[in-house]
Design an enzyme around this catalytic site. Structure first.
Site, mmCIF file in Angstrom:
data_model
loop_
_atom_site.group_PDB
_atom_site.id
_atom_site.type_symbol
_atom_site.label_atom_id
_atom_site.label_comp_id
_atom_site.label_asym_id
_atom_site.label_seq_id
_atom_site.Cartn_x
_atom_site.Cartn_y
_atom_site.Cartn_z
ATOM 1 C CB THR A 66 34.558 -2.139 27.709
ATOM 2 O OG1 THR A 66 33.658 -1.195 28.271
ATOM 3 C CG2 THR A 66 34.564 -3.420 28.537
ATOM 4 C CB THR A 93 31.896 2.423 23.752
ATOM 5 O OG1 THR A 93 32.033 1.918 22.421
ATOM 6 C CG2 THR A 93 30.949 3.620 23.749
ATOM 7 C CB CYS A 94 32.918 1.905 29.014
ATOM 8 S SG CYS A 94 31.573 0.781 28.591
ATOM 9 C CB SER A 95 37.876 3.179 28.353
ATOM 10 O OG SER A 95 37.755 2.246 29.388
#
Length: 157
Positions: free
Chosen positions: A45, A47-49
């Site tokens: 996703t 922000t996560c990545s």
């Protein structure tokens, strides 16, 4: 919800390893170690990545220099997704944990319902554990990314 001074629940998680995967209890995984556990709502996703996992990858040596034995990333995804995401992010220094059925996430009271996004997912958070006991806890408000980022957690050690 899990709080400071609580012990991480003895719930099984899947540890992604170069050889495959191992199912262990979270309590066993963190026993006798100083650890940073951080959670993301979903692998791959935005922000996560782009920020959350990469921050811990870049600062892994700095965490180790502060006495952290293990940095673990958990998500309510299966082990195959967590392996692929870890490889794509060059996250060799991070222990990738799959909480496919959200058992640990729910046991800690950190789940959220995202509807069509993916159903039950984890809230974004980070915690510092010593021998499985929560010493610091940084839970993000919905749609926020401030207190659980690598730089913020590292500054507290």
């Amino acid at each position: 919800m899990i709080e400071l001074g609580n012990t991480i629940p003895s719930v099984s998680v899947t540890v992604v390893t170069p050889e495959g995967q191992d199912v262990v209890s979270a309590e066993q995984l963190f026993a006798g170690k100083k650890a940073v556990l951080f959670a993301v709502p979903g692998a791959f996703t935005p922000t996560c990545s782009a920020h959350h996992l990469p921050g811990f990858v870049v600062l892994a040596d700095d965490f180790k220099a502060k006495g952290v034995d293990i940095i673990a990333c958990i998500s309510v995804n299966d082990a195959f997704v967590m392996r692929a995401w870890g490889e794509q992010q060059n996250a060799e220094a991070i222990t990738m944990l799959a909480d496919g059925g959200a058992a640990l996430t729910k046991a800690m009271g950190l789940e959220m319902e995202t509807g069509d996004f993916g159903g039950v997912r984890s809230r974004r958070y980070a915690m510092v554990l010593e021998d499985g006991v929560v010493k610091q806890l940084f839970i993000e408000e919905p749609k926020q990314f401030e207190v659980s980022k690598a730089e913020a957690v590292l500054a507290t050690l």
